[in-house]
Structure formats: structure tokens, C-alpha cells
Design a protein around this motif. Structure first.
Motif, PDB file in Angstrom:
ATOM      1  N   ASP A   1      -8.396  -1.144  -0.612  1.00 40.66           N
ATOM      2  CA  ASP A   1      -7.221  -1.759  -1.230  1.00 40.66           C
ATOM      3  C   ASP A   1      -6.890  -1.172  -2.602  1.00 40.66           C
ATOM      4  O   ASP A   1      -6.051  -1.696  -3.315  1.00 40.66           O
ATOM      5  CB  ASP A   1      -7.401  -3.269  -1.357  1.00 40.66           C
ATOM      6  CG  ASP A   1      -8.669  -3.686  -2.105  1.00 40.66           C
ATOM      7  OD1 ASP A   1      -9.300  -2.824  -2.764  1.00 40.66           O
ATOM      8  OD2 ASP A   1      -9.030  -4.870  -2.038  1.00 40.66           O
TER       9      ASP A   1
ATOM     10  N   ARG B   1      -8.746  -6.521   0.199  1.00 43.99           N
ATOM     11  CA  ARG B   1      -9.565  -6.214   1.377  1.00 43.99           C
ATOM     12  C   ARG B   1     -11.028  -6.094   0.952  1.00 43.99           C
ATOM     13  O   ARG B   1     -11.534  -4.988   0.754  1.00 43.99           O
ATOM     14  CB  ARG B   1      -9.139  -4.896   2.005  1.00 43.99           C
ATOM     15  CG  ARG B   1      -7.777  -4.895   2.593  1.00 43.99           C
ATOM     16  CD  ARG B   1      -7.526  -3.526   3.188  1.00 43.99           C
ATOM     17  NE  ARG B   1      -6.226  -3.430   3.804  1.00 43.99           N
ATOM     18  CZ  ARG B   1      -5.682  -2.304   4.186  1.00 43.99           C
ATOM     19  NH1 ARG B   1      -6.322  -1.164   4.006  1.00 43.99           N
ATOM     20  NH2 ARG B   1      -4.505  -2.289   4.745  1.00 43.99           N
TER      21      ARG B   1
ATOM     22  N   PHE C   1       0.833  -1.194   0.000  1.00 47.64           N
ATOM     23  CA  PHE C   1       0.000   0.000   0.000  1.00 47.64           C
ATOM     24  C   PHE C   1       0.875   1.254   0.000  1.00 47.64           C
ATOM     25  O   PHE C   1       0.501   2.268  -0.570  1.00 47.64           O
ATOM     26  CB  PHE C   1      -0.967   0.011   1.181  1.00 47.64           C
ATOM     27  CG  PHE C   1      -2.024  -1.045   1.075  1.00 47.64           C
ATOM     28  CD1 PHE C   1      -2.873  -1.102  -0.020  1.00 47.64           C
ATOM     29  CD2 PHE C   1      -2.165  -2.004   2.057  1.00 47.64           C
ATOM     30  CE1 PHE C   1      -3.840  -2.077  -0.139  1.00 47.64           C
ATOM     31  CE2 PHE C   1      -3.135  -2.983   1.947  1.00 47.64           C
ATOM     32  CZ  PHE C   1      -3.968  -3.022   0.856  1.00 47.64           C
TER      33      PHE C   1
ATOM     34  N   LEU D   1      -3.048  -8.469  -0.551  1.00 46.42           N
ATOM     35  CA  LEU D   1      -3.470  -7.097  -0.287  1.00 46.42           C
ATOM     36  C   LEU D   1      -4.959  -6.867  -0.510  1.00 46.42           C
ATOM     37  O   LEU D   1      -5.440  -5.749  -0.332  1.00 46.42           O
ATOM     38  CB  LEU D   1      -2.672  -6.121  -1.166  1.00 46.42           C
ATOM     39  CG  LEU D   1      -1.158  -6.133  -0.953  1.00 46.42           C
ATOM     40  CD1 LEU D   1      -0.467  -5.255  -1.994  1.00 46.42           C
ATOM     41  CD2 LEU D   1      -0.818  -5.672   0.453  1.00 46.42           C
TER      42      LEU D   1
END
Length: 93
Positions: A46, A82, A26, A80
Motif C-alpha cells: 500500500d 493493506r 493506488f 487503502l
């Protein structure tokens, strides 16, 4: 550093949107978005939501164009992803 963008095919607020993601971190994504001038409020769990009129700018800055399904696959494989309804781990944001 690889940041990906899908085609602007998601409707909302009277325009079409793309998703901008990283398959590394991120932090990488936030740096890329900041360099494009994308406000942090455009980050959603995300990804960054990018309006269609900024799609070419993102590609010119180095975002790799891929399809939406491939974008989700890469995000998921990187750990990663979400999805809505799941809490965001604070260490990754």
C-alpha cells in the motif's frame, strides 16, 4: 491529488526509509512515483519505500510531509491500507 510522505525513520539495508502513500488511489500513487523515477518494485502492498536521499525530491515534487501515525490514519480512512498477512484486492492495484 495528494500524496503523503513520512520522515525517513525506518531502517533497512543500511539506510533509512520513508513511506509514500496516496489517500485517493493506488493509480495516483503509481503515477506520482513513476514521475519521481521510483521503480515499481519499491511498491509494497500500500506504499512505496523511499530512501532518505530521495526524501527532498519527493517533497519538491509535491508530496506532503506528515508523521507516520497520521500517514497510516489517512491510508486506513481512505480504505487503502493493506497490512501484512491480508490478501491485496486485485481491483485496487
Amino acid at each position: 491529488m495528494t500524496v503523503y510522505i513520512d520522515p525517513p525513520s525506518w531502517p533497512g539495508h543500511g539506510r533509512m526509509w520513508s513511506h509514500l502513500v496516496s489517500d485517493v488511489s493506488f493509480d495516483e500513487l503509481h503515477v506520482f512515483a513513476a514521475e519521481l523515477g521510483v521503480p515499481r518494485r519499491a511498491f509494497e502492498r500500500d506504499h512505496y519505500d523511499i530512501p532518505s536521499h530521495h526524501y527532498a525530491d519527493a517533497v519538491a515534487a509535491g508530496a506532503v510531509e506528515i508523521g507516520s501515525k497520521e500517514l497510516v490514519r489517512r491510508l486506513t480512512e481512505a480504505g487503502l491500507r493493506r497490512p501484512k498477512g491480508r490478501p491485496a484486492p486485485s481491483a485496487r492495484d
